[in-house]
Design a protein around this motif. Structure first.
Motif: not given
Lengths: 148, 507
Positions: B35, B37, B75, B78, B82, B231, B386
């Motif tokens: 997760v 980033p 992943s 994210t 994001l 985010l 995150l």
């Protein structure tokens, strides 16, 4: 003639291939039916040179913008991260895990544009060294010194 | 032994308390680090690999598999929240996942992503159980010439089908093969490229290269990046879950298509989840009645590729475990880990190590259940991970990378090697070279050299056997097919680009 991306790529792989060939000639090549230790590296080295010829050909035939000027400011993150790794490698044998952790955290602090303040850096270094000291030295018993 | 006996063996291995714990730890830690980033699955696995080196092979592989799909799922989180994919295979999920999150449907997108992955993965596991023994039986007919041709096909496909230029992929494969020759030559005992440094005598561990080329390079690139994606704050309530399950019921077509596409691409040597997700996405786009919704938050654009991603990841185990030819760099790392544990993947693994194979297959399914059970309630927690500022994260990650590299062989020399690979990896990445082929080359290099030597010994130095033995000839023809396809499509692209330039000039 300025350095373009294909030209630089070509030069890198030409020197790598040349290096492999030069080293492989010092080893026994053997025959095709009984490959010696130098056979495979030699083949790779030759193939690398062929690949680099393609890059160099690309560099000659078409126009590519030159690689921008490399200033200290543009490679600062890389330089500082590498310095932090190097400092950790050198110091861990001499000064032990705790101090090299502090060193790594302190140096790598400068790598980014957004920097951690000094107090948070100190707290981070303290927390991390306590954690890795506990986990890797006490629990997992890696053959590391904790202190000088 | 029939399938049920095999399955009960597998589940008895996977459900043992210790292995269950390793699976749970793998999934959780994999998701947690995945997760973060800028830390993709490649870097996550590289960072966590040294942790598993102390375990027995079965437990280690179960934990690694957990880390693998945990980090893939991380992943995806994210990517959706994001808009920064940690892995090329997650890039597609951004296309519709991020718009969904911006519309306030991030929770929905994450649940759909988890459910699609679960269904695609579960179906793929069933096919792996049926097909892997068959492929292994087929593989028993392989001898060195076939293995050599298979490995050449795998490396060519990895160089040609990944993004970026084919010739750069080939250059990176060659670099990997070259690095793979460092150390003691196993046949003659001669030291190659060691320069009398005994630290290099055992060769270069692929984990050090992976950390340098993937983890450290990723960190430096992140530090250089100025603007950061914002985010999207996501809240998730149980009421959303029922809504999500209801919309998931409409996604069956997409999930099944994704599964089929993913399995096909995953099982082929040299291709992997990345291509599968791209194909699945365009398939959904062409099937949809209104394709203009895609890119603006179409749920099928999340469901199809996510199902394909997980299905391809699991299907990739077939060539990796039964033939010893990994489809992508992540599978290559799994293969490298097996080699470290003293297990040579190949047709014999299923027969010789039934506990390892069936235990892994069973734990894959258990891991997928755990992932689902763990992650849907924890979506809020992952979203909060995150928000950890990067300036706090990267020094910590660098520290764990250093200690991880040290712990492989307990020597500081390897940290110096890591610094060297980081610089090389950074420079090559700046010159647009793909990093995955170098890892494949390094891990497969010694196998290729060995099979080449044996094949030429068998044929008394005659190269023609690579073309006269039918299986080897087919594999080499397929390799040639890839090369021709890549060259033709490159020429076409160049022609189109030139045509575009000319029209622009005229205007």
């Amino acid at each position: 003639m300025s350095l373009s991306k294909p030209l630089l790529s070509g030069l890198i792989f030409l020197s790598l291939g040349g290096f492999m060939i030069a080293h492989a000639t010092g080893l026994r090549l053997g025959t095709v039916s009984a490959m010696g230790p130098g056979f495979f590296p030699m083949v790779i080295g030759i193939l690398m040179c062929l690949v680099s010829a393609v890059f160099l050909g690309q560099a000659c035939t078409s126009k590519h913008p030159a690689v921008g000027t490399i200033s200290v400011a543009s490679v600062r993150p890389l330089l500082l991260v590498i310095t932090a790794l190097g400092a950790f490698a050198i110091s861990i044998d001499k000064f032990g895990l705790i101090l090299s952790t502090v060193l790594l955290v302190t140096i790598s602090r400068f790598a980014g544009d957004e920097r951690l303040g000094w107090l948070p850096t100190a707290v981070l270094a303290a927390v991390l060294s306590a954690f890795v000291g506990y986990l890797f030295w006490y629990v997992l018993k890696l053959p590391l010194q904790l202190w000088p | 032994m029939d399938l049920f006996a095999n399955l009960s063996l597998g589940f008895s291995v996977a459900l043992s308390p210790a292995n269950l714990l390793y699976c749970l730890v793998g999934v959780t830690v994999g998701t947690l680090i995945g997760v973060l980033p800028g830390i993709g699955p490649m870097a996550t696995i590289a960072i966590l690999l040294p942790v598993t080196f102390g375990l027995d092979p079965v437990a280690a592989l179960i934990m690694l598999a957990g880390i693998y799909y945990g980090s893939m799922y991380g992943s995806a989180i994210t990517s959706i929240l994001l808009n920064t994919p940690g892995h090329a295979a997650s890039a597609v999920v951004c296309l519709d996942g991020y718009p969904l999150a911006r519309n306030g449907q991030g929770g929905l997108a994450l649940v759909i992503s988890a459910l699609s992955s679960f269904v695609g993965g579960s179906l793929a596991i069933i096919l792996v159980m049926t097909f892997a023994p068959m492929v292994a039986e087929f593989g028993l007919r392989f001898s060195s010439p076939e293995y050599f041709s298979m490995l050449i096909l795998g490396l060519t496909a990895a160089a040609g089908l990944s993004q970026g230029s084919f010739i750069k992929g080939i250059a990176m494969v060659l670099l990997g093969l070259g690095i793979g020759t460092v150390g003691t030559d196993l046949t003659s005992g001669v030291q190659r490229f060691t320069f009398d440094n005994w630290n290099l005598a055992d060769g270069i561990n692929f984990v050090i290269l992976a950390m340098g080329f993937f983890a450290v390079t990723e960190i430096v690139f992140n530090l250089e990046q100025k603007g950061r994606s914002t985010l999207v704050h996501t809240r998730f309530a149980m009421a959303d879950l029922t809504a999500a399950v209801r919309s998931f019921a409409r996604m069956w077509g997409a999930v099944l298509r994704g599964f089929g596409i993913g399995f096909t691409f995953g099982a082929l040597p040299g291709s992997g989840p990345t291509i599968a997700t791209f194909v699945a996405y365009s398939a959904e786009k062409s099937v949809a009645r209104d394709s203009s919704r895609f890119g603006k938050g179409a749920l099928e654009g999340v469901a199809g590729p996510e199902s394909a991603n997980n299905s391809a990841s699991i299907a990739g185990l077939i060539p990796t475990l039964t033939l010893g030819v990994p489809g992508d760099a992540i599978m290559a790392m799994m293969l490298g880990a097996l080699l470290i544990f003293g297990i040579t993947p190949g047709p014999g693994v299923i027969v010789d190590e039934p506990e390892l194979f069936w235990g892994l297959v069973a734990s894959l399914w258990i891991g997928n259940v755990l992932l689902l059970a763990l992650n849907i309630p924890l979506i809020g927690v992952w979203a909060r991970v995150l928000t950890i500022p990067y300036k706090l994260l990267y020094p910590s990650i660098l520290l764990f990378i250093c200690i991880g590299v040290f712990s492989i062989n307990n020597r500081t020399f390897d940290i110096g090697l890591l610094a060297l690979f980081s610089v090389v990896g950074y420079v090559l990445a700046k010159l647009d070279f793909p990093a995955a082929p170098v890892l494949l080359g390094l891990i497969l290099g010694p196998m290729i050299e060995d099979h080449l030597r044996r094949a030429l010994l068998m044929g008394r130095g005659d190269f023609s056997m690579f073309f006269t033995r039918p299986i080897s000839a087919i594999l080499l023809l397929a390799t040639l097919g890839i090369v021709i396809y890549v060259i033709v499509s490159t020429i076409q692209q160049a022609r189109q680009a030139r045509a575009r330039d000319e029209t622009e000039v005229r205007q």
